[in-house]
Design an enzyme around this catalytic site. Structure first.
Site, PDB file in Angstrom:
ATOM      1  CD  GLU A 333      -2.620  -1.231   2.626  1.00 44.42           C
ATOM      2  OE1 GLU A 333      -3.801  -1.597   2.573  1.00 44.42           O
ATOM      3  OE2 GLU A 333      -2.062  -0.937   3.698  1.00 44.42           O
TER       4      GLU A 333
HETATM    5  C1  TNX Z   1      -4.400  -3.721   4.962  1.00 45.29           C
HETATM    6  S1  TNX Z   1      -3.261  -5.838   3.485  1.00 45.29           S
HETATM    7  C2  TNX Z   1      -3.104  -3.615   5.391  1.00 45.29           C
HETATM    8  C3  TNX Z   1      -2.861  -3.202   6.775  1.00 45.29           C
HETATM    9  C4  TNX Z   1      -4.117  -2.995   7.545  1.00 45.29           C
HETATM   10  C5  TNX Z   1      -5.126  -4.048   7.154  1.00 45.29           C
HETATM   11  C6  TNX Z   1      -6.390  -4.001   7.942  1.00 45.29           C
HETATM   12  C7  TNX Z   1      -1.938  -5.137   3.957  1.00 45.29           C
HETATM   13  C8  TNX Z   1      -0.710  -5.754   3.556  1.00 45.29           C
HETATM   14  N1  TNX Z   1      -2.004  -4.015   4.686  1.00 45.29           N
HETATM   15  O1  TNX Z   1      -2.069  -2.029   6.778  1.00 45.29           O
HETATM   16  O2  TNX Z   1      -3.832  -3.085   8.893  1.00 45.29           O
HETATM   17  O3  TNX Z   1      -5.437  -3.878   5.814  1.00 45.29           O
HETATM   18  O4  TNX Z   1      -7.230  -5.066   7.625  1.00 45.29           O
END
Ligand code: TNX
Length: 521
Positions: A333
């Site tokens: 992300e």
């Molecule tokens: C996505 S999926 C994130 C996290 C959050 C989570 C909450 C991923 C690798 N990163 O930063 O905590 O969703 O469900």
């Protein structure tokens, strides 16, 4: 209430005597527990009801060469509830014994085991101490659930008779705990380690830094922990592990045959570092600390040499704290890092990990950067097509599977679940069990799957009770998907075996979710 075998047999006899056809009533009595009830399901298990073994105050544990640590651990498991001495000795000398032995059995690999429970003794064999440890987790489930009690219980201790031959489908069965969004003390992490170890989980991934907090002491950048560690989601108390505390967690995990993978998430999810050290920002100004749960707004300064000094210092110190082969460099992300910058960052950072003797693992976005074949991208999307991940698999990278819509323990079970999120899915117990790691992503088949991981993000998770409520009963299902042969995969059989685990959780004080999909009895 469960009827004893004797009561059931008596009932069958009296009904038959009353003139009912035996076939209508003589369904085999279901024993309270059996080698065929073990979670995760073994490769093969054959019950022998005449082979029950009774633990007594005279029972000894024998440990062959290399088996001492697991023997001591087994003793520690069995002593509180039995109150028996169960000494660990080199030879049984005619006494009834549980024998732990190392050998060379090509069928069972490095984590497999063979277990035989007979009237005159229990024999557990493996090629490694890891295999013995996993065998002990099966053996433990063959005892009454009261064995998990912390105080002496005055009762009979019978181990269900039979034989098991067992080994894992995938090398890695993991759990992830996000200690960044909320901080969990070392004793809470150790409690979770003990809880997951009983389902043959062999990896604990600790998410040690994110926007809301930095949780590991880095001596060359001391304010990361002392300042960047002060915050947590919603203004809750922060915290961090000193290096000594962290080493102690790693050693505790090793004593449960679990390898810790530390994660520092970058180049995004870095607000805690960038609010602590102004020089980690392109404009040289510290950003304010943040305790909300937005994602994707932070990015390290890709063009700045200081960024790579920082990364190298952190990686060097973390590598020195890490006996396991992998460091996790995040990479998810990174919405505020332009794609070209992301690739430039990965190309600089991945060799730094190698320089300190470690292999790279990271969220699946790192697949775009063509990492070395030793790197393990961790797949967190929903399944189906992902050309970057498929291309990495084709190049030889193994892929770790933690699909958000099946394996994320922070997803709610139902809309009513008081904790958790729902952006990926609602995941009831059956859903969490309903997938195949080798049929999830196009181009990533059985031989390209490193294993499975159940991540627990902690935006809404604050206590050990919260951890338990989200992990149980789903974590055992993910562990079974990672360990058990595909041929054993069957929801109806699994839910019956899972129900029999519940009294163990009660005895252990695990606060689990009583899903209506399982007949807990
Ligand atoms: C996505 S999926 C994130 C996290 C959050 C989570 C909450 C991923 C690798 N990163 O930063 O905590 O969703 O469900």
């Amino acid at each position: 209430m469960r009827l004893s075998r004797a009561v059931l047999t008596a009932a069958v006899v009296s009904l038959t005597a009353a003139g009912l056809p035996a076939s209508a009533t003589a369904a085999p009595a279901v024993p309270e527990r059996s080698v065929t009830d073990v979670v995760p399901a073994p490769v093969s298990a054959k019950a022998d009801p005449r082979g029950d073994f009774r633990l007594t105050p005279a029972t000894v544990i024998t440990a062959g060469r290399g088996a001492g640590q697991v023997a001591d651990y087994l003793r520690g498991l069995l002593r509180p509830a039995t109150g028996y001495p169960l000494p660990v000795v080199p030879h049984a000398a005619g006494l009834p014994a549980i024998s732990l032995e190392l050998g060379h059995d090509p069928r069972i690999g490095t984590e497999g085991y063979r277990l035989k429970v007979a009237r005159d003794g229990v024999t557990l064999k493996a090629n490694t101490a890891d295999g013995l440890f996993e065998g002990v987790q099966s053996l433990r489930q063959l005892l009454p659930s009261a064995i998990e009690a912390k105080r002496v219980q005055h009762r009979a201790w019978t181990v269900a008779g039979g034989t098991i031959l067992d080994y894992p489908r995938f090398a890695e069965r993991g759990a992830m705990l996000d200690v960044a969004r909320h901080f969990f003390r070392p004793d809470q992490v150790k409690l979770y380690i003990d809880q997951i170890a009983q389902y043959k989980v062999n990896t604990l991934h600790l998410h040690l830094a994110d926007d809301q907090g930095w949780r590991i002491e880095i001596k060359s950048w001391p304010k990361l922990a002392t300042v960047g560690g002060r915050t947590a989601v919603d203004g809750d108390p922060g915290g961090y592990y000193t290096q000594a505390q962290y080493r102690d967690i790693v050693a505790y995990a090793a004593s449960r045959h679990i390898t810790v993978i530390p994660e520092i998430d970058m180049p995004g999810h870095t607000n805690a570092a960038q609010s602590t050290y102004a020089e980690l920002n392109c404009d040289g100004k510290a950003v304010p600390p943040r305790t909300d749960t937005e994602v994707g707004y932070s990015s390290l300064c890709i063009s700045s040499p200081i960024t790579y000094r920082f990364v190298e210092d952190v990686v060097r110190e973390l590598a020195a704290l890490t006996p396991g082969p992998f460091l996790h460099i995040g990479g998810d992300e990174a919405h505020s890092t332009p794609p070209a910058d992301y690739l430039a960052f990965e190309r600089k950072v991945q060799p730094i990990v190698a320089k300190y003797g470690k292999k790279v693992t990271g969220w699946h976005e790192i697949a775009k950067s063509v990492p070395p074949v030793s790197a393990v991208p961790q797949y967190w999307d929903f399944g189906g097509s992902n050309p970057d991940v498929a291309a990495a698999a084709a190049r030889g990278n193994k892929i770790l599977m933690s699909p958000a819509n099946y394996a994320y323990l922070d997803m709610k079970y139902t809309p009513q679940t008081p904790l958790g999120q729902d952006w990926a899915a609602l995941i009831e117990v059956k859903d969490g069990y309903g997938w195949d790691p080798a049929a999830l992503v196009d181009g990533v088949g059985e031989s390209q799957v490193a294993g499975v991981e159940a991540p627990l993000w902690t935006e809404t998770i604050r206590t050990s009770d919260d951890i338990e409520y989200m992990a149980f009963p789903r974590l055992p299902g993910i562990a079974e998907i990672g360990w058990s042969p595909k041929a054993t995969h069957d929801w109806e059989a699994y839910r019956a075996r899972l129900a029999k685990q519940a009294p163990r959780w009660v005895a252990q004080g695990i606060d689990f979710y009583r899903s209506p999909q399982v007949d807990w009895k």
